[in-house]
Design a protein around this motif. Structure first.
Motif, PDB file in Angstrom:
ATOM      1  N   THR A  75      22.860  -3.228  -0.600  1.00  0.00           N
ATOM      2  CA  THR A  75      22.538  -4.409  -1.397  1.00  0.00           C
ATOM      3  C   THR A  75      21.683  -5.411  -0.619  1.00  0.00           C
ATOM      4  O   THR A  75      20.860  -6.114  -1.213  1.00  0.00           O
ATOM      5  N   LEU A  76      21.871  -5.482   0.706  1.00  0.00           N
ATOM      6  CA  LEU A  76      21.032  -6.386   1.508  1.00  0.00           C
ATOM      7  C   LEU A  76      19.570  -5.953   1.452  1.00  0.00           C
ATOM      8  O   LEU A  76      18.672  -6.790   1.296  1.00  0.00           O
ATOM      9  N   HIS A  77      19.335  -4.667   1.577  1.00  0.00           N
ATOM     10  CA  HIS A  77      17.971  -4.142   1.488  1.00  0.00           C
ATOM     11  C   HIS A  77      17.380  -4.419   0.101  1.00  0.00           C
ATOM     12  O   HIS A  77      16.238  -4.887  -0.011  1.00  0.00           O
ATOM     13  N   ASP A  78      18.146  -4.166  -0.934  1.00  0.00           N
ATOM     14  CA  ASP A  78      17.661  -4.396  -2.296  1.00  0.00           C
ATOM     15  C   ASP A  78      17.326  -5.870  -2.520  1.00  0.00           C
ATOM     16  O   ASP A  78      16.322  -6.203  -3.173  1.00  0.00           O
ATOM     17  N   TYR A  79      18.185  -6.742  -2.002  1.00  0.00           N
ATOM     18  CA  TYR A  79      17.944  -8.180  -2.123  1.00  0.00           C
ATOM     19  C   TYR A  79      16.625  -8.580  -1.457  1.00  0.00           C
ATOM     20  O   TYR A  79      15.819  -9.327  -2.027  1.00  0.00           O
ATOM     21  N   LYS A  80      16.399  -8.066  -0.249  1.00  0.00           N
ATOM     22  CA  LYS A  80      15.184  -8.416   0.473  1.00  0.00           C
ATOM     23  C   LYS A  80      13.934  -7.832  -0.201  1.00  0.00           C
ATOM     24  O   LYS A  80      12.863  -8.448  -0.179  1.00  0.00           O
ATOM     25  N   ILE A  81      14.044  -6.675  -0.803  1.00  0.00           N
ATOM     26  CA  ILE A  81      12.921  -6.106  -1.549  1.00  0.00           C
ATOM     27  C   ILE A  81      12.558  -7.016  -2.719  1.00  0.00           C
ATOM     28  O   ILE A  81      11.376  -7.247  -3.011  1.00  0.00           O
ATOM     29  N   ASP A  82      13.563  -7.553  -3.381  1.00  0.00           N
ATOM     30  CA  ASP A  82      13.319  -8.473  -4.499  1.00  0.00           C
ATOM     31  C   ASP A  82      12.611  -9.739  -4.018  1.00  0.00           C
ATOM     32  O   ASP A  82      11.670 -10.228  -4.656  1.00  0.00           O
ATOM     33  N   VAL A  83      13.048 -10.265  -2.872  1.00  0.00           N
ATOM     34  CA  VAL A  83      12.388 -11.444  -2.290  1.00  0.00           C
ATOM     35  C   VAL A  83      10.939 -11.113  -1.932  1.00  0.00           C
ATOM     36  O   VAL A  83      10.016 -11.892  -2.199  1.00  0.00           O
ATOM     37  N   ALA A  84      10.724  -9.948  -1.333  1.00  0.00           N
ATOM     38  CA  ALA A  84       9.380  -9.529  -0.934  1.00  0.00           C
ATOM     39  C   ALA A  84       8.453  -9.412  -2.140  1.00  0.00           C
ATOM     40  O   ALA A  84       7.286  -9.830  -2.087  1.00  0.00           O
ATOM     41  N   LYS A  85       8.954  -8.849  -3.227  1.00  0.00           N
ATOM     42  CA  LYS A  85       8.134  -8.717  -4.441  1.00  0.00           C
ATOM     43  C   LYS A  85       7.706 -10.083  -4.956  1.00  0.00           C
ATOM     44  O   LYS A  85       6.567 -10.261  -5.402  1.00  0.00           O
ATOM     45  N   ASN A  86       8.599 -11.062  -4.888  1.00  0.00           N
ATOM     46  CA  ASN A  86       8.265 -12.409  -5.321  1.00  0.00           C
ATOM     47  C   ASN A  86       7.183 -13.028  -4.436  1.00  0.00           C
ATOM     48  O   ASN A  86       6.228 -13.650  -4.929  1.00  0.00           O
ATOM     49  N   LEU A  87       7.313 -12.836  -3.108  1.00  0.00           N
ATOM     50  CA  LEU A  87       6.311 -13.371  -2.190  1.00  0.00           C
ATOM     51  C   LEU A  87       4.956 -12.701  -2.398  1.00  0.00           C
ATOM     52  O   LEU A  87       3.903 -13.355  -2.308  1.00  0.00           O
ATOM     53  N   LEU A  88       4.963 -11.429  -2.678  1.00  0.00           N
ATOM     54  CA  LEU A  88       3.704 -10.726  -2.946  1.00  0.00           C
ATOM     55  C   LEU A  88       3.031 -11.263  -4.209  1.00  0.00           C
ATOM     56  O   LEU A  88       1.797 -11.380  -4.263  1.00  0.00           O
ATOM     57  N   GLN A  89       3.813 -11.613  -5.208  1.00  0.00           N
ATOM     58  CA  GLN A  89       3.250 -12.193  -6.428  1.00  0.00           C
ATOM     59  C   GLN A  89       2.642 -13.570  -6.152  1.00  0.00           C
ATOM     60  O   GLN A  89       1.611 -13.935  -6.723  1.00  0.00           O
ATOM     61  N   ILE A  90       3.273 -14.328  -5.252  1.00  0.00           N
ATOM     62  CA  ILE A  90       2.709 -15.629  -4.859  1.00  0.00           C
ATOM     63  C   ILE A  90       1.398 -15.424  -4.122  1.00  0.00           C
ATOM     64  O   ILE A  90       0.418 -16.149  -4.339  1.00  0.00           O
ATOM     65  N   CYS A  91       1.354 -14.422  -3.242  1.00  0.00           N
ATOM     66  CA  CYS A  91       0.099 -14.082  -2.554  1.00  0.00           C
ATOM     67  C   CYS A  91      -1.004 -13.800  -3.564  1.00  0.00           C
ATOM     68  O   CYS A  91      -2.124 -14.320  -3.454  1.00  0.00           O
ATOM     69  N   LYS A  92      -0.688 -12.988  -4.544  1.00  0.00           N
ATOM     70  CA  LYS A  92      -1.685 -12.621  -5.548  1.00  0.00           C
ATOM     71  C   LYS A  92      -2.158 -13.834  -6.325  1.00  0.00           C
ATOM     72  O   LYS A  92      -3.362 -14.014  -6.561  1.00  0.00           O
ATOM     73  N   ALA A  93      -1.220 -14.688  -6.713  1.00  0.00           N
ATOM     74  CA  ALA A  93      -1.569 -15.853  -7.528  1.00  0.00           C
ATOM     75  C   ALA A  93      -2.537 -16.788  -6.817  1.00  0.00           C
ATOM     76  O   ALA A  93      -3.472 -17.315  -7.421  1.00  0.00           O
ATOM     77  N   VAL A  94      -2.329 -16.977  -5.502  1.00  0.00           N
ATOM     78  CA  VAL A  94      -3.133 -17.951  -4.768  1.00  0.00           C
ATOM     79  C   VAL A  94      -4.328 -17.306  -4.065  1.00  0.00           C
ATOM     80  O   VAL A  94      -5.133 -17.988  -3.424  1.00  0.00           O
ATOM     81  N   GLY A  95      -4.460 -15.979  -4.197  1.00  0.00           N
ATOM     82  CA  GLY A  95      -5.589 -15.292  -3.574  1.00  0.00           C
ATOM     83  C   GLY A  95      -5.419 -15.047  -2.099  1.00  0.00           C
ATOM     84  O   GLY A  95      -6.411 -14.905  -1.368  1.00  0.00           O
ATOM     85  N   ALA A  96      -4.170 -14.966  -1.627  1.00  0.00           N
ATOM     86  CA  ALA A  96      -3.911 -14.697  -0.208  1.00  0.00           C
ATOM     87  C   ALA A  96      -3.969 -13.198   0.039  1.00  0.00           C
ATOM     88  O   ALA A  96      -3.260 -12.440  -0.624  1.00  0.00           O
ATOM     89  N   PRO A  97      -4.770 -12.751   0.999  1.00  0.00           N
ATOM     90  CA  PRO A  97      -4.901 -11.316   1.242  1.00  0.00           C
ATOM     91  C   PRO A  97      -3.848 -10.734   2.157  1.00  0.00           C
ATOM     92  O   PRO A  97      -3.862  -9.540   2.425  1.00  0.00           O
ATOM     93  N   LEU A  98      -2.914 -11.570   2.637  1.00  0.00           N
ATOM     94  CA  LEU A  98      -1.986 -11.126   3.678  1.00  0.00           C
ATOM     95  C   LEU A  98      -0.626 -11.776   3.491  1.00  0.00           C
ATOM     96  O   LEU A  98      -0.531 -12.984   3.254  1.00  0.00           O
TER      97      LEU A  98
END
Length: 290
Positions: A75-98
């Protein structure tokens, strides 16, 4: 190498998102490293923050920071994957390549390098459809990965084109890392270089390391490790690195100054760093400003 290669990290600047963007542009910087909290904590909300950044004309170099991600299970791994997906969406929204990922400090994380490499590969795969790269950085107090060569070794083991290593001068200096090993990392596999210094030659305890890291860093050219920083930047340049340099300078004193004053210090530091590359065979210049 010129000013276009450099930018600040918003953690370095006082004030809100708008003033940080304005100070960066006014000082001549065209790029800026953002923290996710800069955007989600903006008074007008995430969409308004994204609009502000995109209209500013400042290029976002990346989003900070995914913490305690690798080496987990269940469950810890799954939780962190969910957090990572959210951060990746923020990257996409603001045009961050990294998206930057720092090595885990969690007592629940495995130190098995194959496990760590597998988790990093999974994150890199998630980022591919969004056009975002993942950069892995060794924190000097990381539980299992705390030297930059360890971070490179697991990145190399993960063997994913969308994954690279982040070089952070503070953590190398704080751990008294061997700079010669930088020559073993291909420049194309380095996705970001973060620069800062501090005011004493050695860090004597874990407590002092954290205190210095979070409150007492200074810009390159202001601290006690000018020779090491010069050597580091020259090695990176010689090794083919032509990417971005970000001034990640956590400093409580800077937060009591105006954003314009701090940004001007950063501009002078960029000039100092550039001079070190151009002055390859010469004696390291003494810090040029205070």
């Amino acid at each position: 190498m010129n000013l276009d290669n450099f930018g600040m990290d918003t953690i370095t600047l006082p004030g809100g998102l708008e003033s940080k963007l304005q100070a960066s542009r006014a000082a001549g910087f065209s790029q800026l490293m953002l923290w996710s909290k800069d955007l989600v904590g903006y008074p007008g909300g995430l969409e308004a923050a994204v609009k502000l950044v995109r209209e500013s004309g400042v290029r976002v170099t990346g989003i900070q920071v995914m913490r305690d991600y690798e080496g987990l299970q269940g469950t810890l791994h799954d939780y962190k994957i969910d957090v990572a997906k959210n951060l990746l969406q923020i990257c996409k929204a603001v045009g961050a390549p990294l998206l930057l990922v720092c090595s885990s400090t969690s007592q629940h994380a495995s130190g098995d390098t194959a496990h760590i490499a597998r988790d990093l590969r999974k994150l890199a795969n998630l980022a591919v459809p969004l056009g975002i790269r993942v950069g892995f950085e060794a924190l000097s107090w990381g539980r299992h990965i705390n030297q930059y060569m360890q971070s490179w070794e697991v990145v190399e083991m993960a063997d994913h084109a969308n994954l690279g290593v982040v070089i952070d001068s503070f953590h190398i200096l704080a751990n008294r890392g061997t700079l010669e090993d930088l020559d073993a990392i291909p420049g194309r596999r380095i996705v970001m270089v973060q620069l800062s210094d501090f005011m004493w030659r050695e860090i004597r305890s874990p407590e002092e390391r954290l205190e210095t890291a979070r409150h007492l860093r200074v810009f390159p050219g202001e601290g006690e490790h000018s020779a090491e920083l010069s050597d580091m930047v020259r090695r990176l340049h010689r090794g083919g690195y032509r990417g971005d340099y970000s001034f990640e300078v956590f400093n409580d004193d800077y937060l009591q100054m105006s954003p314009a004053v701090v940004a001007e210090r950063a501009r002078r530091s960029a000039k100092w760093v550039t001079d070190q590359v151009l002055r390859r065979g010469l004696r390291v210049r003494e810090p040029a400003f205070a």
